[in-house]
Design a protein around this motif. Structure first.
Motif, PDB file in Angstrom:
ATOM      1  N   CYS A  20       0.847  -1.208   0.000  1.00 41.88           N
ATOM      2  CA  CYS A  20       0.000   0.000   0.000  1.00 41.88           C
ATOM      3  C   CYS A  20       0.879   1.254   0.000  1.00 41.88           C
ATOM      4  N   TRP A  76      -5.258   1.271   9.026  1.00 45.48           N
ATOM      5  CA  TRP A  76      -4.749   0.572   7.848  1.00 45.48           C
ATOM      6  C   TRP A  76      -3.981  -0.702   8.204  1.00 45.48           C
ATOM      7  N   PHE A  80      -4.803  -4.708   7.667  1.00 39.38           N
ATOM      8  CA  PHE A  80      -3.869  -5.432   6.810  1.00 39.38           C
ATOM      9  C   PHE A  80      -3.416  -6.726   7.485  1.00 39.38           C
ATOM     10  N   ALA A  87      -4.179  -6.245   1.343  1.00 39.61           N
ATOM     11  CA  ALA A  87      -4.035  -4.828   1.017  1.00 39.61           C
ATOM     12  C   ALA A  87      -5.384  -4.185   0.726  1.00 39.61           C
ATOM     13  N   ARG A  91      -7.110  -0.860   2.612  1.00 38.63           N
ATOM     14  CA  ARG A  91      -7.527   0.361   1.911  1.00 38.63           C
ATOM     15  C   ARG A  91      -9.026   0.629   2.015  1.00 38.63           C
TER      16      ARG A  91
END
Length: 256
Positions: A20, A76, A80, A87, A91
């Motif tokens: 990312c 994030w 993850f 990913a 996001r």
């Protein structure tokens, strides 16, 4: 197991940065923006310049923006890792996770704002004695840090949309894992923080403008990784504590 978790903190950070890059770059760019302000203000020309510009209002404002940006990997990176190095999950602005975690984010941002712009508690309490005031401020800071560790599972669980784990459940999960969590926080923070301060020291005391700009660019990347390892420390600590207490961090599964 502890060594494995420490290794995981850094491997997660590296894997996330590669998977990312746009998200990774956000704290990096905000940090660099603060460095631009510092360079223009002469902060890295000399120790005197650093002392004179350290409390500059514009620098402080950018400092707050940086702290806010450093909070974002709490959403994030947590997603993850807990969704299996996914990913897309990192996001995704997903409900209820985004709404739940926005509460955690607001609390963190509010705390940061108070720390930068608010008055010390001793001043609000009208305590003039410097020794007593210092003791009160230090005690409250320590208490806040301890409470933050016990509430860590709350933030991690809400980042993945698990509303079943609130503050009280978080305290129950983290009970018995306090010192292990402290070790993980130190392991995930101290190495890169040392590099961060070393780069700042070198910029102030050595070289010219070109050298300083290069150091600030490197420091911005280091800070981006630091944001990830700090978040990773929380994930590693909470994941272990949840396993130990037979609790699920993911939504839709029985807790305890």
């Amino acid at each position: 197991m502890l060594k494995s978790d420490i290794k995981s903190i850094y491997s997660w950070a590296w894997a996330f940065a590669l998977a990312c890059p746009v998200l990774f770059s956000i704290p990096v760019l905000v940090e660099f923006a603060q460095h631009v302000v510092e360079m223009q203000g002469g902060m890295y020309t000399s120790p005197k310049g650093a002392a004179a510009f350290a409390a500059d209002p514009l620098r402080t404002q950018f400092g707050f923006a940086k702290v806010v940006a450093l909070l974002l990997p709490g959403y994030w990176l947590t997603r993850f890792v807990l969704f299996g190095d996914d990913a897309a999950a990192a996001r995704r602005i997903e409900w209820p996770a985004a709404g739940l975690w926005s509460v955690i984010f607001a609390l963190g941002a509010g705390q940061a704002y108070w720390g930068l712009f608010g008055s010390p508690w001793s001043q609000l309490l009208g305590i003039a004695d410097e020794i007593v005031a210092g003791a009160i401020n230090a005690s409250l800071s320590l208490a806040g840090g301890v409470l933050g560790i016990y509430l860590m599972a709350w933030g991690v669980a809400w980042a993945v949309g698990n509303a079943a784990i609130g503050p009280l459940q978080s305290i129950r999960i983290m009970h018995g894992s306090f010192w292990r969590t402290v070790v993980l926080i130190i392991a995930g923070t101290l190495p890169l923080m040392a590099v961060h301060y070393a780069l700042g020291y070198a910029a102030i005391h050595f070289g010219g403008a070109a050298f300083d700009w290069a150091l600030m660019a490197v420091d911005s990347v280091v800070t981006g990784f630091l944001a990830l390892t700090v978040a990773g420390s929380s994930v590693a600590a909470v994941r272990h504590a949840a396993e130990k207490s037979d609790s699920s961090l993911l939504p839709g599964k029985r807790d305890g």
